[in-house]
Design an enzyme around this catalytic site. Structure first.
Site, PDB file in Angstrom:
ATOM      1  N   ASN A  47       4.889 -31.818 -16.361  1.00 37.16           N
ATOM      2  CA  ASN A  47       4.335 -32.897 -15.546  1.00 37.16           C
ATOM      3  C   ASN A  47       2.833 -33.027 -15.814  1.00 37.16           C
ATOM      4  O   ASN A  47       2.141 -32.036 -16.087  1.00 37.16           O
ATOM      5  CB  ASN A  47       4.641 -32.713 -14.052  1.00 37.16           C
ATOM      6  CG  ASN A  47       4.288 -31.366 -13.485  1.00 37.16           C
ATOM      7  OD1 ASN A  47       4.284 -30.360 -14.194  1.00 37.16           O
ATOM      8  ND2 ASN A  47       3.989 -31.311 -12.208  1.00 37.16           N
ATOM      9  N   GLU A  49      -0.250 -34.873 -13.928  1.00 38.61           N
ATOM     10  CA  GLU A  49      -0.622 -35.611 -12.708  1.00 38.61           C
ATOM     11  C   GLU A  49      -1.864 -36.469 -12.926  1.00 38.61           C
ATOM     12  O   GLU A  49      -2.530 -36.376 -13.964  1.00 38.61           O
ATOM     13  CB  GLU A  49      -0.841 -34.618 -11.554  1.00 38.61           C
ATOM     14  CG  GLU A  49       0.463 -33.915 -11.198  1.00 38.61           C
ATOM     15  CD  GLU A  49       0.377 -33.036  -9.971  1.00 38.61           C
ATOM     16  OE1 GLU A  49      -0.744 -32.694  -9.525  1.00 38.61           O
ATOM     17  OE2 GLU A  49       1.454 -32.681  -9.453  1.00 38.61           O
ATOM     18  N   GLU A  60      10.505 -34.361 -17.027  1.00 35.94           N
ATOM     19  CA  GLU A  60      11.710 -34.874 -17.685  1.00 35.94           C
ATOM     20  C   GLU A  60      11.381 -36.118 -18.508  1.00 35.94           C
ATOM     21  O   GLU A  60      11.866 -36.293 -19.628  1.00 35.94           O
ATOM     22  CB  GLU A  60      12.771 -35.221 -16.633  1.00 35.94           C
ATOM     23  CG  GLU A  60      13.236 -34.044 -15.787  1.00 35.94           C
ATOM     24  CD  GLU A  60      12.389 -33.803 -14.526  1.00 35.94           C
ATOM     25  OE1 GLU A  60      11.178 -34.087 -14.542  1.00 35.94           O
ATOM     26  OE2 GLU A  60      12.952 -33.316 -13.540  1.00 35.94           O
ATOM     27  N   CYS A 103      14.199 -35.564  -9.970  1.00 34.70           N
ATOM     28  CA  CYS A 103      14.048 -36.505  -8.856  1.00 34.70           C
ATOM     29  C   CYS A 103      14.773 -37.818  -9.198  1.00 34.70           C
ATOM     30  O   CYS A 103      15.172 -38.047 -10.345  1.00 34.70           O
ATOM     31  CB  CYS A 103      12.577 -36.764  -8.571  1.00 34.70           C
ATOM     32  SG  CYS A 103      11.808 -37.941  -9.694  1.00 34.70           S
ATOM     33  N   CYS A 106      13.342 -39.904 -12.059  1.00 34.61           N
ATOM     34  CA  CYS A 106      13.698 -39.331 -13.363  1.00 34.61           C
ATOM     35  C   CYS A 106      15.154 -39.610 -13.697  1.00 34.61           C
ATOM     36  O   CYS A 106      15.488 -39.869 -14.851  1.00 34.61           O
ATOM     37  CB  CYS A 106      13.453 -37.825 -13.379  1.00 34.61           C
ATOM     38  SG  CYS A 106      11.716 -37.416 -13.571  1.00 34.61           S
TER      39      CYS A 106
HETATM   40  N1  THU Z   1       7.926 -33.509 -10.700  1.00 34.89           N
HETATM   41  C1  THU Z   1       8.496 -33.546 -11.942  1.00 34.89           C
HETATM   42  O1  THU Z   1       7.812 -33.301 -12.957  1.00 34.89           O
HETATM   43  N2  THU Z   1       9.807 -33.846 -12.031  1.00 34.89           N
HETATM   44  C2  THU Z   1      10.609 -34.159 -10.972  1.00 34.89           C
HETATM   45  O2  THU Z   1      11.706 -34.687 -11.154  1.00 34.89           O
HETATM   46  C3  THU Z   1      10.133 -33.825  -9.614  1.00 34.89           C
HETATM   47  C4  THU Z   1       8.656 -33.809  -9.470  1.00 34.89           C
HETATM   48  C5  THU Z   1       6.492 -33.239 -10.579  1.00 34.89           C
HETATM   49  C6  THU Z   1       5.682 -34.443 -10.178  1.00 34.89           C
HETATM   50  C7  THU Z   1       4.492 -33.817  -9.491  1.00 34.89           C
HETATM   51  O3  THU Z   1       3.506 -33.526 -10.476  1.00 34.89           O
HETATM   52  C8  THU Z   1       5.013 -32.511  -8.927  1.00 34.89           C
HETATM   53  O4  THU Z   1       6.268 -32.281  -9.565  1.00 34.89           O
HETATM   54  C9  THU Z   1       5.233 -32.523  -7.420  1.00 34.89           C
HETATM   55  O5  THU Z   1       6.008 -33.597  -7.029  1.00 34.89           O
HETATM   56 ZN    ZN Z   2      11.011 -36.936 -11.579  1.00 31.19          ZN
END
Ligand code: THU
Ligand code: ZN
Length: 150
Positions: A47, A49, A60, A103, A106
């Protein structure tokens, strides 16, 4: 699917390694993902941010985008592989949380590239870890897809 299969455990390891590269100063929640493609290549992502939170790239999305940037869809087309079949396996790793499932954003993103692949990861319950897997179609039973739009 044999959840103790070395290929699955290796993919989870790749997802875990990618999670260590996460840029997540806001959530401090490091996520990693790794995909195995139809032609047995592995791509991973973490991830990334952003101060404008909604700009955050999920692990993902990052992993699959790496695969596409490296020519996954071009190779598939050249080999007569349907876009729906380009992914074989997705591993997701997050250090906290009980389940590894992506999530819903995704899930929608991933669905563009098929529903025939498996999603695997570590389930954490009472400090015990267990490999779990679900077919993507089980995660997204009523897809909004290309067919709806075209
Ligand atoms: N996050 C992901 O990388 N994938 C997901 O499917 C769930 C959430 C990340 C986004 C954010 O940087 C952190 O997790 C908290 O939500
Ligand atoms: Zn996601």
């Amino acid at each position: 699917m044999d959840l103790e299969d070395k290929q699955i455990l290796d993919l989870i390891e790749r997802a875990k390694a990618a999670s260590e590269n996460a840029y997540c100063p806001y959530s401090n929640y490091r996520v990693g993902a790794a995909v195995l493609t139809f032609d047995n290549r592995i791509y991973s992502g973490c991830n990334v941010e952003n101060a404008a939170f909604s700009q955050t790239i999920h692990a993902e999305e990052n992993a699959v985008s790496q695969a596409i940037a490296d020519g996954l869809l071009v190779r598939a087309e050249a080999g007569g592989i349907d876009q729906n079949q380009v992914l074989k396996l997705l591993a997701v790793f997050a250090p906290r949380g009980k389940d590894p499932w992506p999530c819903c954003n995704c899930r929608q993103f991933l669905s563009e590239f098929g529903t025939a692949f498996w999603v695997v990861g570590l389930e954490k319950r009472e400090s015990k870890e267990k490999v779990v897997g679900l077919c993507f179609a089980e995660l997204v039973p009523h897809l909004f897809s290309k067919e709806d739009v075209l």
